[in-house]
Design a protein around this motif. Structure first.
Motif, short mmCIF file in Angstrom:
data_model
loop_
_atom_site.label_atom_id
_atom_site.label_comp_id
_atom_site.label_asym_id
_atom_site.label_seq_id
_atom_site.Cartn_x
_atom_site.Cartn_y
_atom_site.Cartn_z
N LEU A 70 0.83 -1.20 0.00
CA LEU A 70 0.00 0.00 0.00
C LEU A 70 0.87 1.26 0.00
O LEU A 70 0.57 2.24 -0.70
CB LEU A 70 -0.93 -0.01 1.22
CG LEU A 70 -1.97 1.11 1.30
CD1 LEU A 70 -2.83 1.14 0.04
CD2 LEU A 70 -2.85 0.92 2.53
N ARG A 71 1.96 1.24 0.77
CA ARG A 71 2.87 2.39 0.81
C ARG A 71 3.47 2.66 -0.56
O ARG A 71 3.57 3.81 -1.00
CB ARG A 71 3.97 2.14 1.83
CG ARG A 71 5.10 3.17 1.82
CD ARG A 71 6.11 2.86 2.90
NE ARG A 71 6.62 1.50 2.80
CZ ARG A 71 7.59 1.13 1.98
NH1 ARG A 71 8.13 2.01 1.17
NH2 ARG A 71 8.02 -0.12 1.98
N MET A 72 3.87 1.59 -1.25
CA MET A 72 4.48 1.77 -2.58
C MET A 72 3.47 2.31 -3.59
O MET A 72 3.79 3.19 -4.39
CB MET A 72 5.05 0.44 -3.06
CG MET A 72 6.27 -0.01 -2.28
SD MET A 72 6.86 -1.62 -2.84
CE MET A 72 8.16 -1.91 -1.63
N LEU A 73 2.25 1.78 -3.56
CA LEU A 73 1.26 2.24 -4.53
C LEU A 73 0.81 3.67 -4.23
O LEU A 73 0.47 4.42 -5.15
CB LEU A 73 0.07 1.29 -4.55
CG LEU A 73 0.39 -0.07 -5.17
CD1 LEU A 73 -0.76 -1.03 -5.00
CD2 LEU A 73 0.74 0.09 -6.65
N ARG A 74 0.82 4.06 -2.97
CA ARG A 74 0.58 5.47 -2.65
C ARG A 74 1.70 6.34 -3.21
O ARG A 74 1.46 7.46 -3.68
CB ARG A 74 0.46 5.64 -1.14
CG ARG A 74 -0.87 5.18 -0.57
CD ARG A 74 -0.85 5.17 0.95
NE ARG A 74 -2.14 4.80 1.51
CZ ARG A 74 -2.34 4.51 2.79
NH1 ARG A 74 -1.30 4.53 3.64
NH2 ARG A 74 -3.55 4.18 3.22
N GLY A 75 2.93 5.82 -3.15
CA GLY A 75 4.06 6.55 -3.74
C GLY A 75 3.91 6.69 -5.24
O GLY A 75 4.21 7.75 -5.81
N VAL A 76 3.45 5.62 -5.91
CA VAL A 76 3.21 5.69 -7.36
C VAL A 76 2.13 6.72 -7.66
O VAL A 76 2.26 7.53 -8.59
CB VAL A 76 2.79 4.30 -7.89
CG1 VAL A 76 2.37 4.40 -9.36
CG2 VAL A 76 3.93 3.31 -7.74
N ALA A 77 1.06 6.72 -6.86
CA ALA A 77 -0.01 7.70 -7.06
C ALA A 77 0.49 9.12 -6.83
O ALA A 77 0.10 10.06 -7.55
CB ALA A 77 -1.17 7.39 -6.12
N GLN A 78 1.36 9.31 -5.83
CA GLN A 78 1.92 10.63 -5.55
C GLN A 78 2.70 11.15 -6.76
O GLN A 78 2.57 12.33 -7.14
CB GLN A 78 2.84 10.55 -4.33
CG GLN A 78 3.52 11.85 -3.94
CD GLN A 78 2.58 12.82 -3.25
OE1 GLN A 78 1.54 12.41 -2.73
NE2 GLN A 78 2.94 14.09 -3.25
N HIS A 79 3.49 10.29 -7.37
CA HIS A 79 4.28 10.71 -8.54
C HIS A 79 3.39 10.90 -9.76
O HIS A 79 3.72 11.73 -10.63
CB HIS A 79 5.38 9.69 -8.81
CG HIS A 79 6.55 9.83 -7.88
ND1 HIS A 79 7.69 10.53 -8.21
CD2 HIS A 79 6.75 9.39 -6.62
CE1 HIS A 79 8.54 10.50 -7.19
NE2 HIS A 79 7.99 9.82 -6.22
N ALA A 80 2.29 10.17 -9.86
CA ALA A 80 1.34 10.40 -10.95
C ALA A 80 0.69 11.77 -10.81
O ALA A 80 0.48 12.48 -11.80
CB ALA A 80 0.29 9.30 -10.96
N TRP A 81 0.40 12.14 -9.58
CA TRP A 81 -0.17 13.47 -9.34
C TRP A 81 0.85 14.58 -9.64
O TRP A 81 0.51 15.61 -10.24
CB TRP A 81 -0.63 13.57 -7.88
CG TRP A 81 -1.05 14.96 -7.50
CD1 TRP A 81 -2.18 15.63 -7.89
CD2 TRP A 81 -0.32 15.85 -6.65
NE1 TRP A 81 -2.20 16.89 -7.34
CE2 TRP A 81 -1.07 17.06 -6.57
CE3 TRP A 81 0.87 15.77 -5.96
CZ2 TRP A 81 -0.64 18.14 -5.83
CZ3 TRP A 81 1.30 16.85 -5.21
CH2 TRP A 81 0.55 18.02 -5.15
N LEU A 82 2.10 14.35 -9.25
CA LEU A 82 3.14 15.35 -9.54
C LEU A 82 3.32 15.55 -11.04
O LEU A 82 3.63 16.65 -11.50
CB LEU A 82 4.47 14.91 -8.92
CG LEU A 82 4.57 14.97 -7.39
CD1 LEU A 82 5.87 14.34 -6.91
CD2 LEU A 82 4.47 16.41 -6.91
N ALA A 83 3.11 14.47 -11.81
CA ALA A 83 3.23 14.56 -13.27
C ALA A 83 1.93 15.02 -13.92
O ALA A 83 1.83 15.02 -15.15
CB ALA A 83 3.65 13.21 -13.84
N GLU A 84 0.93 15.37 -13.09
CA GLU A 84 -0.37 15.86 -13.57
C GLU A 84 -1.10 14.80 -14.39
O GLU A 84 -1.80 15.10 -15.35
CB GLU A 84 -0.22 17.15 -14.37
CG GLU A 84 0.40 18.29 -13.58
CD GLU A 84 0.51 19.58 -14.37
OE1 GLU A 84 0.15 19.56 -15.57
OE2 GLU A 84 0.93 20.60 -13.80
N LEU A 85 -0.94 13.53 -13.97
CA LEU A 85 -1.62 12.44 -14.66
C LEU A 85 -2.92 12.06 -13.96
O LEU A 85 -3.78 11.44 -14.56
CB LEU A 85 -0.70 11.22 -14.74
CG LEU A 85 0.62 11.42 -15.50
CD1 LEU A 85 1.51 10.19 -15.39
CD2 LEU A 85 0.35 11.75 -16.96
#
Length: 370
Positions: free
Chosen positions: A246-261
């Motif tokens: 869950l921590r890793m997938l939250r990290g993936v989501a965080q980077h998706a948001w930073l990339a405006e995806l």
């Protein structure tokens, strides 16, 4: 234009090419939130670093999109055995470079390459060749020719990478039924990912980053990994397993948001996901003295005396010093202080600690042999 103001040299062309490759890599990484998250972590082979995140996310994405070796045109690869062998070498050299990077070590082409699981990979490829022969896709002569190339295989002859990852175009999913050992299957999957790019790179992460889909996918992934053959009791995953995923997938989501995806609302919904905690195994598990002696005796029952001493020393070191497998593997000779009988160990989170050990005859012999 003044001709004196413009100079085109070979070195400048090489630098421009390298710069263009770096720019393309940055753009590609930023468009893939999983890669962006992985590269944001510390480059260490301990739990919590790039290696662990890449391994976990690779397993999850492969669980969703299927095995990579089902997308390889094996008949095409085996049609040119020499080319296939060069691909194997390129894969193993890249694997050695990645291991050296994770351990903050310098990769040298002069040193022999070790611990790359070469034999399981070669056995896997031979199994694939024989399977294709049974399916009338390859002839007996082609299989024999490939076996001849395998007999002359020498990884340490030429350590130059002739192919980069993702050089092969994947095909439509096939239905291969390869009878492989666990290690051979792992190596065949890794080799396939080298040919067509890893599952993390090929997977469309944006389709997964939707809270209900993500939650059900994680729950299904964790549940399917449970082994249900442990007596009459149903095993469950450990709490740390669910927390790490869950921590890793939250990290993936965080980077998706930073990339405006994805939107910030989607990110907040993903952060609100909670999974069942799983359960820990009961405490009080231990090995009896008889079991310890039996395992020790098994390590010594080898024809190669050096390997027997090594395996015996590793077993007793793990037992007496309480070391993890990864910690033992990453030990170097200069981490051993024979005078003080202590080891310098780099554990989880790249944390350093010193662990005492008992000086035994086996350990002395092992250290004296380097």
């Amino acid at each position: 234009m003044d001709p004196r103001s413009f100079s085109l040299r070979a070195s400048s062309l090489r630098q421009q090419t390298e710069l263009a490759q770096r720019v393309n890599q940055i753009q590609y990484t930023s468009s893939n939130p999983a890669l962006s998250y992985i590269y944001s972590l510390a480059a260490t082979d301990t739990t919590g670093g790039q290696a662990n995140a890449k391994y976990t996310l690779e397993r999850l994405s492969r669980y969703i999109i299927g095995d990579s070796f089902q997308l390889i045109d094996w008949a095409l690869l085996f049609s040119d055995p020499a080319r296939l062998i060069e691909t194997v070498k390129a894969f193993l050299i890249q694997r050695a470079r990645q291991k050296a990077k994770m351990k903050s070590q310098h990769f040298s082409e002069k040193l022999p390459l070790k611990n790359l699981q070469v034999k399981p990979l070669l056995n896997a490829l031979l199994t694939v060749a024989k399977y294709l022969q049974s399916e009338k896709t390859l002839s007996l002569a082609e299989v024999i020719l490939f076996e001849e190339h395998l007999s002359r295989f020498n990884l340490n002859e030429d350590k130059k990478i002739t192919l980069e990852q993702g050089w092969l175009q994947p095909i439509e999913p096939q239905f291969y039924r390869f009878e492989l050992s666990t290690q051979s299957r792992v190596m065949l999957e890794a080799f396939s990912c080298f040919c067509i790019r890893s599952c993390v790179e090929r997977f469309d992460w944006i389709t997964l980053l939707y809270a209900p889909v993500l939650q059900s996918t994680m729950q299904s992934f964790l549940t399917d990994r449970i082994e249900n053959t442990f007596g009459d009791q149903k095993k469950s995953y450990a709490p740390a397993t669910a927390d790490n995923l869950l921590r890793m997938l939250r990290g993936v989501a965080q980077h998706a948001w930073l990339a405006e995806l994805i939107s910030v609302e989607t990110l907040e919904r993903i952060k609100a996901i909670k999974l069942p905690r799983g359960s820990r195994q009961s405490s009080g598990r231990y090995l009896s003295y008889q079991e310890l002696d039996h395992i020790s005796a098994l390590t010594l029952e080898q024809k190669n005396e050096a390997k027997a001493l090594r395996d015996n020393a590793i077993f007793w070191l793990m037992y007496e010093a309480g070391l993890r497998r990864a910690e033992v593997v990453s030990l170097n000779i200069y981490d051993i202080d024979m005078e003080r009988c202590q080891l310098r160990v780099v554990g989880k989170g790249n944390k350093e600690r010193y662990v005492p050990f008992q000086l035994t005859a086996t350990f002395i012999v092992l250290c004296s042999n380097g």
